[in-house]
Design a protein around this motif. Structure first.
Motif, PDB file in Angstrom:
ATOM      1  N   THR A 101       0.859  -1.186   0.000  1.00 59.05           N
ATOM      2  CA  THR A 101       0.000   0.000   0.000  1.00 59.05           C
ATOM      3  C   THR A 101       0.890   1.229   0.000  1.00 59.05           C
ATOM      4  O   THR A 101       1.158   1.840   1.049  1.00 59.05           O
ATOM      5  CB  THR A 101      -0.932  -0.009   1.216  1.00 59.05           C
ATOM      6  OG1 THR A 101      -0.135  -0.179   2.403  1.00 59.05           O
ATOM      7  CG2 THR A 101      -1.941  -1.132   1.131  1.00 59.05           C
ATOM      8  N   PHE A 102       1.312   1.621  -1.190  1.00 60.43           N
ATOM      9  CA  PHE A 102       2.281   2.712  -1.331  1.00 60.43           C
ATOM     10  C   PHE A 102       1.854   3.962  -0.592  1.00 60.43           C
ATOM     11  O   PHE A 102       2.661   4.636   0.040  1.00 60.43           O
ATOM     12  CB  PHE A 102       2.485   3.018  -2.817  1.00 60.43           C
ATOM     13  CG  PHE A 102       3.397   4.186  -3.073  1.00 60.43           C
ATOM     14  CD1 PHE A 102       2.869   5.442  -3.363  1.00 60.43           C
ATOM     15  CD2 PHE A 102       4.768   4.032  -3.026  1.00 60.43           C
ATOM     16  CE1 PHE A 102       3.709   6.522  -3.604  1.00 60.43           C
ATOM     17  CE2 PHE A 102       5.618   5.107  -3.262  1.00 60.43           C
ATOM     18  CZ  PHE A 102       5.088   6.357  -3.548  1.00 60.43           C
ATOM     19  N   GLY A 103       0.584   4.286  -0.662  1.00 57.43           N
ATOM     20  CA  GLY A 103       0.084   5.525  -0.084  1.00 57.43           C
ATOM     21  C   GLY A 103       0.228   5.623   1.412  1.00 57.43           C
ATOM     22  O   GLY A 103       0.053   6.716   1.972  1.00 57.43           O
ATOM     23  N   SER A 104       0.571   4.534   2.079  1.00 54.28           N
ATOM     24  CA  SER A 104       0.742   4.561   3.528  1.00 54.28           C
ATOM     25  C   SER A 104       2.212   4.543   3.951  1.00 54.28           C
ATOM     26  O   SER A 104       2.506   4.647   5.144  1.00 54.28           O
ATOM     27  CB  SER A 104       0.023   3.371   4.165  1.00 54.28           C
ATOM     28  OG  SER A 104       0.635   2.151   3.797  1.00 54.28           O
ATOM     29  N   TYR A 105       3.119   4.444   3.007  1.00 53.09           N
ATOM     30  CA  TYR A 105       4.539   4.298   3.332  1.00 53.09           C
ATOM     31  C   TYR A 105       5.264   5.637   3.340  1.00 53.09           C
ATOM     32  O   TYR A 105       4.988   6.512   2.512  1.00 53.09           O
ATOM     33  CB  TYR A 105       5.242   3.402   2.320  1.00 53.09           C
ATOM     34  CG  TYR A 105       4.691   2.015   2.171  1.00 53.09           C
ATOM     35  CD1 TYR A 105       4.817   1.326   0.974  1.00 53.09           C
ATOM     36  CD2 TYR A 105       4.030   1.380   3.218  1.00 53.09           C
ATOM     37  CE1 TYR A 105       4.318   0.049   0.817  1.00 53.09           C
ATOM     38  CE2 TYR A 105       3.519   0.105   3.073  1.00 53.09           C
ATOM     39  CZ  TYR A 105       3.663  -0.551   1.872  1.00 53.09           C
ATOM     40  OH  TYR A 105       3.153  -1.817   1.722  1.00 53.09           O
ATOM     41  N   ALA A 106       6.227   5.775   4.220  1.00 55.22           N
ATOM     42  CA  ALA A 106       7.225   6.824   4.075  1.00 55.22           C
ATOM     43  C   ALA A 106       8.240   6.319   3.056  1.00 55.22           C
ATOM     44  O   ALA A 106       8.539   5.121   3.004  1.00 55.22           O
ATOM     45  CB  ALA A 106       7.903   7.119   5.397  1.00 55.22           C
ATOM     46  N   MET A 107       8.763   7.237   2.255  1.00 56.11           N
ATOM     47  CA  MET A 107       9.736   6.865   1.228  1.00 56.11           C
ATOM     48  C   MET A 107      11.032   7.638   1.446  1.00 56.11           C
ATOM     49  O   MET A 107      11.001   8.850   1.694  1.00 56.11           O
ATOM     50  CB  MET A 107       9.181   7.180  -0.154  1.00 56.11           C
ATOM     51  CG  MET A 107       7.939   6.373  -0.525  1.00 56.11           C
ATOM     52  SD  MET A 107       8.257   4.608  -0.590  1.00 56.11           S
ATOM     53  CE  MET A 107       9.481   4.509  -1.908  1.00 56.11           C
ATOM     54  N   GLY A 108      12.119   6.938   1.338  1.00 58.00           N
ATOM     55  CA  GLY A 108      13.410   7.577   1.550  1.00 58.00           C
ATOM     56  C   GLY A 108      14.373   7.308   0.408  1.00 58.00           C
ATOM     57  O   GLY A 108      14.214   6.347  -0.346  1.00 58.00           O
ATOM     58  N   ILE A 127      12.535  15.934  -2.716  1.00 55.28           N
ATOM     59  CA  ILE A 127      11.849  14.645  -2.737  1.00 55.28           C
ATOM     60  C   ILE A 127      10.360  14.888  -2.882  1.00 55.28           C
ATOM     61  O   ILE A 127       9.818  15.853  -2.321  1.00 55.28           O
ATOM     62  CB  ILE A 127      12.169  13.818  -1.475  1.00 55.28           C
ATOM     63  CG1 ILE A 127      11.640  12.388  -1.609  1.00 55.28           C
ATOM     64  CG2 ILE A 127      11.650  14.500  -0.218  1.00 55.28           C
ATOM     65  CD1 ILE A 127      12.099  11.458  -0.480  1.00 55.28           C
ATOM     66  N   SER A 128       9.702  14.043  -3.653  1.00 51.70           N
ATOM     67  CA  SER A 128       8.258  14.173  -3.837  1.00 51.70           C
ATOM     68  C   SER A 128       7.671  12.793  -4.106  1.00 51.70           C
ATOM     69  O   SER A 128       8.418  11.812  -4.219  1.00 51.70           O
ATOM     70  CB  SER A 128       7.932  15.127  -4.993  1.00 51.70           C
ATOM     71  OG  SER A 128       8.449  14.622  -6.212  1.00 51.70           O
ATOM     72  N   ARG A 129       6.373  12.732  -4.205  1.00 50.69           N
ATOM     73  CA  ARG A 129       5.726  11.458  -4.466  1.00 50.69           C
ATOM     74  C   ARG A 129       4.404  11.683  -5.173  1.00 50.69           C
ATOM     75  O   ARG A 129       3.781  12.741  -5.033  1.00 50.69           O
ATOM     76  CB  ARG A 129       5.512  10.689  -3.173  1.00 50.69           C
ATOM     77  CG  ARG A 129       4.527  11.351  -2.205  1.00 50.69           C
ATOM     78  CD  ARG A 129       4.528  10.649  -0.858  1.00 50.69           C
ATOM     79  NE  ARG A 129       4.086   9.265  -0.967  1.00 50.69           N
ATOM     80  CZ  ARG A 129       4.446   8.316  -0.108  1.00 50.69           C
ATOM     81  NH1 ARG A 129       5.263   8.589   0.899  1.00 50.69           N
ATOM     82  NH2 ARG A 129       3.979   7.079  -0.265  1.00 50.69           N
ATOM     83  N   ASP A 130       4.006  10.682  -5.901  1.00 47.96           N
ATOM     84  CA  ASP A 130       2.694  10.674  -6.542  1.00 47.96           C
ATOM     85  C   ASP A 130       2.030   9.367  -6.142  1.00 47.96           C
ATOM     86  O   ASP A 130       2.364   8.300  -6.663  1.00 47.96           O
ATOM     87  CB  ASP A 130       2.849  10.764  -8.060  1.00 47.96           C
ATOM     88  CG  ASP A 130       1.519  10.885  -8.781  1.00 47.96           C
ATOM     89  OD1 ASP A 130       0.495  10.443  -8.222  1.00 47.96           O
ATOM     90  OD2 ASP A 130       1.497  11.398  -9.903  1.00 47.96           O
ATOM     91  N   ASN A 131       1.113   9.445  -5.209  1.00 49.29           N
ATOM     92  CA  ASN A 131       0.498   8.231  -4.687  1.00 49.29           C
ATOM     93  C   ASN A 131      -0.394   7.546  -5.724  1.00 49.29           C
ATOM     94  O   ASN A 131      -0.622   6.337  -5.634  1.00 49.29           O
ATOM     95  CB  ASN A 131      -0.284   8.531  -3.423  1.00 49.29           C
ATOM     96  CG  ASN A 131       0.634   8.778  -2.236  1.00 49.29           C
ATOM     97  OD1 ASN A 131       1.847   8.568  -2.320  1.00 49.29           O
ATOM     98  ND2 ASN A 131       0.068   9.243  -1.129  1.00 49.29           N
ATOM     99  N   THR A 132      -0.870   8.301  -6.700  1.00 49.09           N
ATOM    100  CA  THR A 132      -1.687   7.674  -7.744  1.00 49.09           C
ATOM    101  C   THR A 132      -0.825   6.839  -8.680  1.00 49.09           C
ATOM    102  O   THR A 132      -1.292   5.865  -9.266  1.00 49.09           O
ATOM    103  CB  THR A 132      -2.449   8.727  -8.555  1.00 49.09           C
ATOM    104  OG1 THR A 132      -1.503   9.541  -9.259  1.00 49.09           O
ATOM    105  CG2 THR A 132      -3.294   9.609  -7.647  1.00 49.09           C
ATOM    106  N   LYS A 133       0.428   7.212  -8.805  1.00 44.68           N
ATOM    107  CA  LYS A 133       1.352   6.458  -9.672  1.00 44.68           C
ATOM    108  C   LYS A 133       2.233   5.512  -8.879  1.00 44.68           C
ATOM    109  O   LYS A 133       3.069   4.811  -9.451  1.00 44.68           O
ATOM    110  CB  LYS A 133       2.221   7.423 -10.484  1.00 44.68           C
ATOM    111  CG  LYS A 133       1.444   8.285 -11.452  1.00 44.68           C
ATOM    112  CD  LYS A 133       2.371   9.185 -12.257  1.00 44.68           C
ATOM    113  CE  LYS A 133       1.583  10.010 -13.266  1.00 44.68           C
ATOM    114  NZ  LYS A 133       2.471  10.919 -14.046  1.00 44.68           N
ATOM    115  N   LYS A 134       2.092   5.523  -7.566  1.00 40.48           N
ATOM    116  CA  LYS A 134       2.903   4.680  -6.683  1.00 40.48           C
ATOM    117  C   LYS A 134       4.398   4.896  -6.943  1.00 40.48           C
ATOM    118  O   LYS A 134       5.180   3.939  -7.034  1.00 40.48           O
ATOM    119  CB  LYS A 134       2.538   3.206  -6.851  1.00 40.48           C
ATOM    120  CG  LYS A 134       1.093   2.884  -6.493  1.00 40.48           C
ATOM    121  CD  LYS A 134       0.807   1.407  -6.594  1.00 40.48           C
ATOM    122  CE  LYS A 134      -0.625   1.080  -6.212  1.00 40.48           C
ATOM    123  NZ  LYS A 134      -0.910  -0.374  -6.273  1.00 40.48           N
TER     124      LYS A 134
END
Length: 125
Positions: A27-34, A69-76
Motif C-alpha cells: 500500500t504505497f500511499g501509507s509508506y514513508a519513502m526515503g 523529494i516528492s511522491r505521486d500516490n496515484t502512480k505509486k
C-alpha cells in the motif's frame, strides 16, 4: 513489495537529474519513502525522506536546497529531483519504503522495510 529505482546517469556538474522509485505491491500511499546513496569506499548515507502524504520531508544538510523529494500516490512512485549536481554527489542512489508512514526527521536505514536495487549517478567536473 518491490521497489524499482531509475533515472540515474552521467551528467556534468551543475546539471539536473530526476530519479524515480516505482513501487509495486503493498500500500504505497501509507509508506514513508526515503532515498539513500553510497559512494565507492563510503558508507551508505541518508539523502531525503518524505511522509506518506507528501507534506513533510527532511533532507541531509549536504543536499538541502538542491534536492527535492516528492511522491505521486496515484502512480505509486517517489521522486528525487536533483539540481546543481556536484561531483561529490556521485554515488549509487537507492530508494526505500517504511511501512510506518509518519516521519518527524531523518529515518535510519534500519527503519525501512523494503529497498530498491539502486541507480548510478555520476557527476563529472
Amino acid at each position: 513489495v518491490q521497489l524499482q529505482a531509475s533515472g540515474g546517469g552521467l551528467v556534468q556538474a551543475g546539471d539536473s537529474l530526476r530519479l524515480s522509485c516505482a513501487v509495486s505491491g503493498g500500500t504505497f500511499g501509507s509508506y514513508a519513502m526515503g532515498w539513500f546513496r553510497q559512494a565507492p569506499g563510503k558508507e551508505r548515507e541518508f539523502v531525503a525522506v518524505i511522509n506518506w502524504s507528501g507534506d513533510t520531508a527532511y533532507y541531509a544538510d549536504s543536499v538541502k536546497g538542491r534536492f527535492t523529494i516528492s511522491r505521486d500516490n496515484t502512480k505509486k512512485t517517489a521522486y528525487l529531483q536533483m539540481n546543481s549536481l556536484r561531483p561529490e554527489d556521485t554515488a549509487v542512489y537507492s530508494c526505500a519504503a517504511d511501512r510506518y508512514g509518519v516521519v518527524d526527521g531523518e529515518l535510519a536505514s534500519y527503519e525501512y522495510d523494503w529497498w530498491g536495487q539502486g541507480t548510478q549517478v555520476t557527476v563529472s567536473s
